[in-house]
Design an enzyme around this catalytic site. Structure first.
Site, PDB file in Angstrom:
ATOM      1  N   SER A 192       0.739  -1.097  -0.025  1.00  0.00           N
ATOM      2  CA  SER A 192      -0.280  -0.170   0.085  1.00  0.00           C
ATOM      3  C   SER A 192       0.818   1.211  -0.028  1.00  0.00           C
ATOM      4  O   SER A 192       0.516   2.244  -0.621  1.00  0.00           O
ATOM      5  CB  SER A 192      -1.049   0.038   1.137  1.00  0.00           C
ATOM      6  OG  SER A 192      -0.151   0.260   2.248  1.00  0.00           O
ATOM      7  N   ARG A 196       0.316   3.582  -3.248  1.00  0.00           N
ATOM      8  CA  ARG A 196      -0.194   4.711  -2.966  1.00  0.00           C
ATOM      9  C   ARG A 196       0.660   6.051  -3.636  1.00  0.00           C
ATOM     10  O   ARG A 196       0.078   6.882  -4.447  1.00  0.00           O
ATOM     11  CB  ARG A 196      -0.430   5.025  -1.604  1.00  0.00           C
ATOM     12  CG  ARG A 196      -1.233   6.397  -1.074  1.00  0.00           C
ATOM     13  CD  ARG A 196      -1.176   6.616   0.068  1.00  0.00           C
ATOM     14  NE  ARG A 196      -1.870   5.642   0.857  1.00  0.00           N
ATOM     15  CZ  ARG A 196      -1.202   4.610   1.661  1.00  0.00           C
ATOM     16  NH1 ARG A 196       0.003   4.671   1.816  1.00  0.00           N
ATOM     17  NH2 ARG A 196      -2.093   3.645   2.521  1.00  0.00           N
ATOM     18  N   ASN A 200      -0.505   8.112  -7.316  1.00  0.00           N
ATOM     19  CA  ASN A 200      -0.789   9.312  -7.077  1.00  0.00           C
ATOM     20  C   ASN A 200       0.245   9.918  -8.350  1.00  0.00           C
ATOM     21  O   ASN A 200      -0.486  11.125  -8.922  1.00  0.00           O
ATOM     22  CB  ASN A 200      -0.513   9.943  -5.821  1.00  0.00           C
ATOM     23  CG  ASN A 200      -1.684   9.823  -4.971  1.00  0.00           C
ATOM     24  OD1 ASN A 200      -2.411  10.799  -5.169  1.00  0.00           O
ATOM     25  ND2 ASN A 200      -1.766   8.884  -4.206  1.00  0.00           N
TER      26      ASN A 200
END
Lengths: 256, 156
Positions: A192, A196, A200
């Site tokens: 994660s 993440r 992004n």
């Protein structure tokens, strides 16, 4: 788009999303990611180290003030979240925040600037934003993963870790389930973390590339708001990576 | 999303950067920050101390001022008293001196008066004598009337 006249839109996008690589198979190196990240990392942290070497307890200069503000921000977060002797957690958090922030910031440069300049020097492909390369984000998150386990073993010992993995959260009778849960929980952390940041920055880069496909007189209309919004994302992602690292290490340091 | 050996390279870079931060950035700056915090704390404590010192000094100076004032008042009253005494003394002295001078002058005047009286008496006697002599030249024998003449002189 104007600079890459002659390419179709999909060719332009594909061009921008191709790394400069050497090697074969797994032993491929993305030179653009490696060079940009190392260059910026050593530049910024070198500057920090230079400031630190001249640090005075008297009236600080402007540069020292900036470094102090960042460092105190990190220190406050570590103090609030991490219980116990901080040790290397605080410097680690500072490294993560500063490095991720500066690498994310490359996204704010015009998408064609660096690839075009290097293209004139004969470099075919160049992806400017290292944090949009999963290799970098996974390198960081897996390093953090290793540190999580190092802290776990240091705080609880191998026996303590096994006991915790087998008995929490459902008790000793449900040991296999506990183990599976623990496995998922621990593996989710680096994945994660890495995805993440990667997601992004990749998305941000993608939107900039798409905006660059618009006619030049319309680009500012979307480019300016997106860039301003992206300043927030850049800082936020750097902060999130840092704070989650502190939280994970804090969890490793305490028993459930 | 292609994972390759770049990951290893990045991990190494990351490790080196962490090491740099741990070794060259974090310790000196936190040391400077802590030292500054201590300096500021010391400075504030010193300011606090100076404040209380100032208050003490003010109280002390107030006290000294009060004392000086009362002393000055005392001195003034004392000197006033002394002045009155001196004036009184001078007055007394002057009075006795004046009296003395007056008495002396009176005595002198009396003496002069007496002297003049004596002189006048003898002159009047002589004058009377001369007058009487002129009138009585022939009849009166000075030798025979010497007793009478001296008695007249004594009466004058």
């Amino acid at each position: 788009m104007s600079e890459s006249a002659g390419l179709t839109s999909s060719e332009y996008i594909h061009h921008h999303l191709t790394n400069l690589q050497v090697g074969q198979g797994f032993w491929t190196f993305n030179l653009d990611t490696l060079i940009t990240s190392a260059l910026l990392g050593f530049l910024v942290l070198g500057l920090f180290a230079l400031v630190a070497s001249k640090a005075t307890s008297g009236v600080p200069g402007k540069l020292q003030s900036i470094v102090e503000v960042i460092l105190e921000m990190v220190q406050t977060q570590v103090r609030d979240v991490f219980h116990g002797e901080p040790g290397m957690v605080a410097p680690l958090a500072l490294t993560i925040f500063v490095w991720v922030f500066i690498l994310n910031s490359v996204d704010l440069l015009p998408v064609d600037l660096i690839p075009h300049l290097l293209g004139m020097a004969g470099v075919g492909h160049w992806r400017a934003v290292p944090t949009a390369d999963p290799n970098l984000t996974f390198a960081m998150s897996l390093t953090v993963f290793v540190l999580i386990y190092a802290y776990t073993f240091k705080a609880k010992g191998v026996g303590g870790f096994l006991k915790e993995a087998l008995t929490a959260p459902f008790g000793a009778k449900m040991a296999p389930f506990n183990l599976i849960f623990r496995l998922i929980e621990d593996l989710a952390k680096p994945i994660s973390l890495a995805l993440r940041l990667f997601g992004n920055m990749y998305a941000g880069e993608m939107v900039f590339i798409l905006i660059a496909l618009l006619p030049p007189y319309l680009q500012w209309l979307l480019g300016a708001p997106w860039a301003i919004f992206h300043i927030l994302i850049i800082t936020l992602q750097a902060f999130i990576f840092m704070i989650l690292t502190i939280i994970y290490l804090s969890m490793a340091n305490e028993s459930h | 999303m292609n994972i390759n050996a770049t990951l290893l390279g990045q991990a190494i870079t990351f490790a080196i950067l962490i090491w740099v931060t741990m070794k060259f950035i974090w310790p000196p700056i936190t040391a400077a920050l802590e030292e500054r915090a201590k300096k500021i704390a010391d400075g504030l404590a010193a300011a606090e101390r100076a404040k209380s010192d100032l208050a003490n000094a003010e109280v002390k100076s107030q006290e000294a001022l009060k004392e000086a004032k009362s002393k000055a008042a005392e001195i003034i009253s004392l000197s006033e008293k002394r002045r009155n005494e001196i004036i009184e003394e001078a007055k007394n002295e002057a009075r006795t001196e004046a009296e003395r001078v007056l008495a002396q002058a009176k005595a002198e005047v009396d003496q002069e008066i007496n002297k003049a009286k004596e002189a006048l008496r003898s002159q009047v006697a002589d004058l009377a004598m001369a007058g009487a002599e002129k009138i009585l030249r022939r009849e009166i024998n000075p030798a025979a009337h010497a007793e009478l003449l001296s008695s007249i002189r004594a009466e004058l």
